[in-house]
Enzyme design. Sequence first.
Site, PDB file in Angstrom:
ATOM      1  CB  SER A   1      -8.217   0.824   5.859  1.00  0.00           C
ATOM      2  OG  SER A   1      -8.864   2.224   5.633  1.00  0.00           O
TER       3      SER A   1
ATOM      4  CB  SER B   1      -7.864   3.898   2.970  1.00  0.00           C
ATOM      5  OG  SER B   1      -7.173   3.135   3.783  1.00  0.00           O
TER       6      SER B   1
ATOM      7  CE  LYS C   1      -3.750   1.996   2.714  1.00  0.00           C
ATOM      8  NZ  LYS C   1      -4.594   1.910   3.800  1.00  0.00           N
TER       9      LYS C   1
END
Length: 478
Positions: free
Chosen positions: A178, A154, A79
């Site tokens: 997330s 996210s 990420k």
Amino acid sequence: MNPTFLTIDAARSSIQDRKTTSMAMVESFYERIQREDAGIGAYLTLTRERAIEQADRMDRMAAEGKPLPPLGGVPVAIKDVMCTRGVRTTAGSKILGNFIPPYDCTAVARLEAAGAVVLGKANCDEFAMGSSNENSAFRPVHNPRDKTRVPGGSSGGSAAAVAADMAVAALGSDTGGSIRQPAAFCGVVGLMPTYGRVSRYGLIAFASSLDHIGPLTRTVKDAATVLRIIAGRDPMDSTSADVPVPDYVEELEKPVRGIRIGVAKEYFGEGLDPEVRKAVEDRIQTLAKLGCEVVPVSLPHSKYAIPTYYLVATAEASSNLARFDGVRYGYRAKNARTLSEMYRRSRDEGFGAEVKRRIMLGTYALSAGYYDAYYLKAQKVRTLLTRDFEDAFKTVDAIVTPTTPTAAFKLGEKVDDPLAMYLADIYTVTADLAGIPGISIPCGRTRDNLPIGLQILGKHFDEATILRVAEAFEKTSA
Ligand code: GLN
């Protein structure tokens, strides 16, 4: 080399046994990314050179007959909120659009030391703020299971990369859900460890007391393997805990008979989609058949979790994001005439709408006149939420809930309604606030063939138990 449905063990052993090379595997993943990712958007940056270097290292080890490390040659996605030395790290924000960190996030460094091959940086909501990945400053991510829908957020890019076989495993971050929520929406496994279990060094901060790094994988065993590698004390993060890290994979073997599973009515109330409810309730019956004891528990303060989270998280975000001023890193507004104009315009032009909303909310909650009424109050309620779990865990070993109230929603469906968007995390934020670990695993599909997620929450530092229960679930659904 076919990149579909590869697990960590399968990838590593095929390189170890020289059925393929790490290099060939990397190539086949990049080919797949080339083909598939235009329609998904899981990656923001590919790190081909770095991947090839690592693959070469693994191939040489295999050729010499040396045992590969536990993630030897395993292709992973990171990420883009985790710093990677020499590789652009954006946090999904224009303000860091040109930021090249001089160091690696500890979790990334540990993965690479264990032989993992980093394919690239995964798309995410700006500064990890969001539940749909639509807040990325670069592009939204499409859910690989249904491209008209969001992948969750996210860590949407990380979940989509694994779901679309564009990585074997990925790292995500979870502040309010997330990791687990996108895992649920994309039909993969997502594990949020206990707060402090994994170092946050090199993770671009959103809300420091809530941020966690953890794996997104195809199987529970893979999540256990990755956690074992990234967990443990790191002198670079004073909040990382000096608690022994068990061999999570070995722990998976232990039977689940006799484990006490809590079911909290607060997680099955209003707003829960009937199909999701049914899928989760059915699976709880399966656990009972495996010899688990299903016990009702109560988490009475759950209804305050969303407002509490949005006070604490925004307050911490407003202070963490003060460092982005156009001076030290990233974007700087052009042609500003004064210093203060440069600050103002850099922040105005560099941050997106949701990030600005959070900075304003957080600054307000922390302001002198309102501190006691909002921030201090939220901290007190956070303690009550934590106590709810402590009380529940006196009688049970794990708590099973739906991960999300609904399956993946349509792109664009909630962008104009932040409150509706915030409710996507109603079942996940409580664990972040309490600092306990949680895992989301696939739990069937809706009539529209969308994945449903089941969440298992555990005691502080007891990831082993939730992984074990998750493994039992996975086996029965296989
Ligand atoms: N969706 C939540 C938020 O917008 C959680 C984000 C996260 O866990 N990083 O804050």
